[in-house]
Write a protein that holds these residues in place. Structure first.
Motif, PDB file in Angstrom:
ATOM      1  N   MET A  73       9.607   0.826 -17.898  1.00 55.86           N
ATOM      2  CA  MET A  73       9.064   1.483 -19.096  1.00 55.86           C
ATOM      3  C   MET A  73       7.692   2.065 -18.813  1.00 55.86           C
ATOM      4  O   MET A  73       6.793   1.370 -18.393  1.00 55.86           O
ATOM      5  N   CYS A 104       4.710   9.296 -16.170  1.00 51.32           N
ATOM      6  CA  CYS A 104       5.769   9.050 -15.179  1.00 51.32           C
ATOM      7  C   CYS A 104       7.149   9.277 -15.792  1.00 51.32           C
ATOM      8  O   CYS A 104       7.488   8.672 -16.808  1.00 51.32           O
ATOM      9  N   PRO A 105       7.970  10.156 -15.192  1.00 50.84           N
ATOM     10  CA  PRO A 105       9.275  10.455 -15.793  1.00 50.84           C
ATOM     11  C   PRO A 105      10.342   9.386 -15.515  1.00 50.84           C
ATOM     12  O   PRO A 105      11.376   9.389 -16.165  1.00 50.84           O
ATOM     13  N   THR A 106      10.094   8.502 -14.546  1.00 51.42           N
ATOM     14  CA  THR A 106      11.170   7.599 -14.122  1.00 51.42           C
ATOM     15  C   THR A 106      10.985   6.156 -14.548  1.00 51.42           C
ATOM     16  O   THR A 106      11.913   5.362 -14.445  1.00 51.42           O
ATOM     17  N   GLY A 107       9.793   5.791 -14.979  1.00 57.63           N
ATOM     18  CA  GLY A 107       9.545   4.387 -15.283  1.00 57.63           C
ATOM     19  C   GLY A 107       9.043   3.616 -14.076  1.00 57.63           C
ATOM     20  O   GLY A 107       8.907   2.393 -14.120  1.00 57.63           O
ATOM     21  N   GLU A 156       8.181   1.222  -6.265  1.00 57.31           N
ATOM     22  CA  GLU A 156       8.461   2.296  -5.308  1.00 57.31           C
ATOM     23  C   GLU A 156       9.944   2.630  -5.186  1.00 57.31           C
ATOM     24  O   GLU A 156      10.297   3.727  -4.750  1.00 57.31           O
ATOM     25  N   ASP A 157      10.826   1.701  -5.577  1.00 60.36           N
ATOM     26  CA  ASP A 157      12.254   2.000  -5.510  1.00 60.36           C
ATOM     27  C   ASP A 157      12.668   2.988  -6.596  1.00 60.36           C
ATOM     28  O   ASP A 157      13.751   3.564  -6.552  1.00 60.36           O
ATOM     29  N   MET A 158      11.814   3.152  -7.611  1.00 58.93           N
ATOM     30  CA  MET A 158      12.139   4.077  -8.704  1.00 58.93           C
ATOM     31  C   MET A 158      11.343   5.371  -8.624  1.00 58.93           C
ATOM     32  O   MET A 158      11.616   6.323  -9.350  1.00 58.93           O
ATOM     33  N   CYS A 159      10.329   5.396  -7.752  1.00 62.39           N
ATOM     34  CA  CYS A 159       9.442   6.571  -7.677  1.00 62.39           C
ATOM     35  C   CYS A 159      10.149   7.727  -6.978  1.00 62.39           C
ATOM     36  O   CYS A 159      10.721   7.563  -5.902  1.00 62.39           O
ATOM     37  N   ILE A 160      10.122   8.929  -7.613  1.00 64.78           N
ATOM     38  CA  ILE A 160      10.753  10.100  -6.992  1.00 64.78           C
ATOM     39  C   ILE A 160       9.729  10.943  -6.239  1.00 64.78           C
ATOM     40  O   ILE A 160      10.068  11.957  -5.643  1.00 64.78           O
ATOM     41  N   GLY A 161       8.464  10.541  -6.281  1.00 69.00           N
ATOM     42  CA  GLY A 161       7.434  11.280  -5.543  1.00 69.00           C
ATOM     43  C   GLY A 161       7.149  12.646  -6.126  1.00 69.00           C
ATOM     44  O   GLY A 161       6.933  13.610  -5.395  1.00 69.00           O
ATOM     45  N   CYS A 162       7.110  12.759  -7.462  1.00 71.50           N
ATOM     46  CA  CYS A 162       6.835  14.068  -8.078  1.00 71.50           C
ATOM     47  C   CYS A 162       5.342  14.366  -8.084  1.00 71.50           C
ATOM     48  O   CYS A 162       4.934  15.521  -8.199  1.00 71.50           O
ATOM     49  N   GLY A 214       7.173   9.276   0.871  1.00 68.43           N
ATOM     50  CA  GLY A 214       7.486  10.122  -0.282  1.00 68.43           C
ATOM     51  C   GLY A 214       7.362   9.391  -1.606  1.00 68.43           C
ATOM     52  O   GLY A 214       7.996   9.763  -2.590  1.00 68.43           O
ATOM     53  N   VAL A 215       6.575   8.335  -1.647  1.00 67.03           N
ATOM     54  CA  VAL A 215       6.345   7.611  -2.904  1.00 67.03           C
ATOM     55  C   VAL A 215       4.844   7.489  -3.144  1.00 67.03           C
ATOM     56  O   VAL A 215       4.040   7.616  -2.227  1.00 67.03           O
ATOM     57  N   MET A 216       4.484   7.246  -4.411  1.00 67.92           N
ATOM     58  CA  MET A 216       3.081   7.184  -4.776  1.00 67.92           C
ATOM     59  C   MET A 216       2.514   5.808  -4.452  1.00 67.92           C
ATOM     60  O   MET A 216       3.136   4.791  -4.743  1.00 67.92           O
ATOM     61  N   LEU A 252       9.787  17.170  -4.576  1.00 64.59           N
ATOM     62  CA  LEU A 252       9.843  15.717  -4.761  1.00 64.59           C
ATOM     63  C   LEU A 252       9.847  14.996  -3.415  1.00 64.59           C
ATOM     64  O   LEU A 252      10.419  15.481  -2.441  1.00 64.59           O
ATOM     65  N   GLY A 253       9.229  13.824  -3.382  1.00 61.38           N
ATOM     66  CA  GLY A 253       9.237  13.014  -2.167  1.00 61.38           C
ATOM     67  C   GLY A 253      10.578  12.351  -1.945  1.00 61.38           C
ATOM     68  O   GLY A 253      11.014  12.129  -0.819  1.00 61.38           O
ATOM     69  N   ASN A 254      11.259  11.992  -3.046  1.00 58.38           N
ATOM     70  CA  ASN A 254      12.564  11.335  -2.967  1.00 58.38           C
ATOM     71  C   ASN A 254      13.522  11.953  -3.984  1.00 58.38           C
ATOM     72  O   ASN A 254      13.844  11.353  -5.012  1.00 58.38           O
ATOM     73  N   ARG A 305      16.592  10.420  -6.049  1.00 57.65           N
ATOM     74  CA  ARG A 305      16.466   9.569  -7.237  1.00 57.65           C
ATOM     75  C   ARG A 305      16.103  10.392  -8.473  1.00 57.65           C
ATOM     76  O   ARG A 305      15.706   9.826  -9.488  1.00 57.65           O
ATOM     77  N   ARG A 323      16.665   9.553 -12.208  1.00 53.20           N
ATOM     78  CA  ARG A 323      15.876   8.568 -12.955  1.00 53.20           C
ATOM     79  C   ARG A 323      14.900   9.252 -13.914  1.00 53.20           C
ATOM     80  O   ARG A 323      14.395   8.635 -14.850  1.00 53.20           O
ATOM     81  N   SER A 355      14.932   9.137 -17.880  1.00 46.13           N
ATOM     82  CA  SER A 355      14.840   7.881 -18.631  1.00 46.13           C
ATOM     83  C   SER A 355      13.604   7.741 -19.522  1.00 46.13           C
ATOM     84  O   SER A 355      13.630   7.000 -20.487  1.00 46.13           O
ATOM     85  N   GLN A 356      12.488   8.428 -19.206  1.00 39.37           N
ATOM     86  CA  GLN A 356      11.241   8.093 -19.909  1.00 39.37           C
ATOM     87  C   GLN A 356      10.828   9.148 -20.930  1.00 39.37           C
ATOM     88  O   GLN A 356       9.645   9.451 -21.093  1.00 39.37           O
ATOM     89  N   SER A 367       6.973  10.666 -21.495  1.00 32.29           N
ATOM     90  CA  SER A 367       6.659  11.643 -20.447  1.00 32.29           C
ATOM     91  C   SER A 367       7.225  13.027 -20.753  1.00 32.29           C
ATOM     92  O   SER A 367       8.430  13.184 -20.978  1.00 32.29           O
ATOM     93  N   SER A 400       9.864  14.023 -18.228  1.00 32.53           N
ATOM     94  CA  SER A 400      11.175  13.461 -18.538  1.00 32.53           C
ATOM     95  C   SER A 400      11.836  14.225 -19.690  1.00 32.53           C
ATOM     96  O   SER A 400      13.026  14.552 -19.651  1.00 32.53           O
TER      97      SER A 400
END
Lengths: 255, 308
Positions: free
Chosen positions: A1, A102-105, A120-126, A145-147, B58-60, B63, B66, B69-70, B74, B77
């Motif tokens: 969240m 953050c768009p991904t949580g 970091e498993d959820m970070c898309i590196g935007c 590629g993650v923050m 994007l770095g990844n 994913r 995802r 979701s927010q 955001s 999002s």
């Protein structure tokens, strides 16, 4: 969240940095990188590490500023001109803009102690969180590629497998000048809170509305250059001398 | 701010695509005409190309799902969610036009409205950042929306000239939106140029009580992620020339050509196609420069720590 905690965290763990004491040795920068490259999440990569264009991910950096009062550039002339070494890492803000964008949580603020972390498993590196942070506390790791950001050494402070004295952030543990302090800033009786109250600790960029947890202790007023001058004059003056020194003074005068 | 090519292409193309989709959603063009069918396909293609391009930085990217979701907090999002939602009525409208030569007003208007909401979300990603004061104004989404409409109606003018009908109304609306967009943009630029920075090296360090604060030494000799991402300064040297170029190519030339179309009327269809195409191409070129400046000229608060 990525919504911020609805209620204020019970604890607000953070750092208090004493700008009067920091000597700009960068030991905290190195110990931070050393601990965190093998700790929480992906390693802190370097790009072209042995080449001319070396760069890399750091969670803590020391800037140096010169502060010039109105009236003079020469140190001491106007009383306060000085160099200030300025360590900077994540301030674990109460209203952290990096979290809500953050768009991904992946980016979140913990309800139990207020630490701002990246999953970091959820970070898309935007990179949007790094844009949202006015302090430059977040750096994208170009290899993973993650923050990346300061975790307040979350893998040290609660770590019961290391000695109690080491259960503080790596930068605090290593600072040879004792310019860095760690504690709970929600508790008004904690050592760090008392320090902030006594020294008038400040927020960085309060106008950004981020309500940072970390505080900075401003440099104390400097002694003006002339304040020690009487001491210097005494070296020329033997009026008060007694005993052996009075005899020696007399002998030397007569030679 | 660093003007990443992927983001410039994304905002320009998706803006054009959503603008064209809005124009089509109003039922301006004859759904039975081949040109209109092609316009539907082009709108979807532009939107899709824009969205694909946005994932390139994007770095990844694996994913990226995802990011849906927010939407509660955001704008990025929200943009993702709205882009998917908008795709449904747009695809349905395109299907009706292409296979049944039909225009369904409810579906079309829903697609038009959702298209504009998506563009608004894109703009709010930037406008919501307090750390970039240049962007942090309601004028930013206003410019994005008006430029999307300007580009969209310019494109629809081209398809009208190709046989979609309603050439005069379309070119009139296009000229109107191009003018409006540039008025908004000039107000935006004027705000940027007269802005008093809320954050300074003094507030960033808290040392203002002693005196003027100046960076003495960076934390390191070379650039880092932050100075690369936020410290871009090449544009400022030529900013005035580039701004004039974007105004000329994106505003004056297309408006002159579109007004020319109005004067020309339906007398010379072949000439009209050429003029409309020129107007569109000139506008797109101007918009690419405008988007480049949008990023390159924006100053991030973090530069107070880096002497920039």
């Amino acid at each position: 969240m990525t919504s911020l905690p609805a209620t204020a965290p019970a604890k607000k763990l953070g750092l208090v940095i004493d700008l009067d004491v920091c000597v700009g040795c960068h030991a905290c920068v190195i110990s931070c990188k050393e601990w965190n490259t093998g700790g929480y999440g992906a390693a802190l990569s370097d790009q072209d590490p042995y080449g001319a264009e070396v760069s890399g991910t750091f969670l803590n950096r020391v800037h140096s500023f010169e502060v010039i009062p109105e009236g003079g550039e020469i140190v001491g002339e106007a009383g306060e001109a000085r160099i200030v070494h300025f360590p900077k890492s994540c301030l674990h803000c109460d209203d952290a803009p990096c979290v809500t964008v953050c768009p991904t949580g992946a980016s979140y603020k913990r309800t139990e102690d207020g630490i701002v972390l990246v999953d970091e498993d959820m970070c898309i590196g935007c990179g949007l969180c790094a844009w949202a942070c006015p302090y430059g506390a977040r750096e994208m790791d170009l290899a993973a590629g993650v923050m990346k950001k300061c975790t307040l050494c979350v893998d040290r402070i609660y770590n019961e497998t290391i000695q109690e004295i080491d259960r503080v952030p790596s930068c605090v543990r290593t600072c040879p000048a004792n310019a860095r302090h760690y504690g709970d800033l929600a508790d008004p009786q904690s050592e760090v809170s008392l320090m902030v109250a006594a020294r008038g600790g400040i927020d960085l960029m309060p106008e950004q509305g981020t309500r940072p947890v970390n505080k900075y202790l401003p440099p104390r007023p400097r002694q003006v250059l002339g304040a020690g001058s009487e001491q210097a004059l005494l070296a020329e003056n033997t009026d008060g001398a007694t005993g052996f020194f009075a005899w020696l003074d007399g002998v030397l005068e007569r030679i | 701010m660093h003007p990443a090519l992927s983001i410039i292409v994304f905002t320009t193309l998706s803006g054009l695509g959503y603008g064209l989709a809005t124009a089509l959603g109003t039922g301006l063009l004859d759904p039975a005409a081949t040109a209109t069918k092609a316009a539907h396909l082009l709108a979807l293609a532009l939107i899709a190309a824009g969205l694909m391009s946005s994932t390139l930085h994007l770095g990844n990217p694996q994913r990226a799902w995802r990011a849906f979701s927010q939407w509660r907090s955001s704008w990025l999002s929200r943009e993702g969610v709205m882009a998917v939602l908008t795709f449904l009525p747009l695809a349905a409208s395109a299907f009706l036009a292409i296979f049944e030569s039909r225009y369904e007003p409810a579906l079309g208007l829903a697609g038009a409205a959702l298209s504009l909401v998506t563009v608004y979300c894109t703009a709010m990603i930037y406008a919501s950042l307090k750390s970039v004061q240049t962007w942090h104004t309601p004028l930013t989404p206003l410019c994005y929306l008006l430029f999307a409409l300007a580009g969209g109606f310019s494109l629809s003018t081209f398809f009208a000239a190709m046989g979609g009908g309603n050439l005069l109304l379309s070119s009139g609306l296009a000229a109107f939106f191009v003018c409006l967009a540039w008025i908004a943009k000039l107000v935006w630029r004027n705000r940027m140029n007269t802005l008093r920075p809320i954050s300074t090296p003094e507030t960033a360090t808290g040392l203002g009580f002693i005196g003027k604060v100046r960076l003495f030494e960076r934390p390191h000799i070379n650039d880092n992620y932050l100075t690369n991402e936020m410290g871009f300064r090449v544009a400022r040297k030529h900013a005035v020339k580039l701004a004039a170029l974007s105004f000329g190519l994106g505003g004056i030339v297309p408006v002159a050509l579109l007004l020319g179309l109005l004067a020309l009327g339906a007398a010379h269809p072949a000439v009209a196609v050429g003029v409309a195409l020129l107007a569109v191409l000139s506008h797109i070129t101007g918009m690419l420069v405008e988007r480049w400046l949008f990023f390159a000229e924006a100053r991030h608060a973090v530069m107070n720590y880096y002497g920039g």
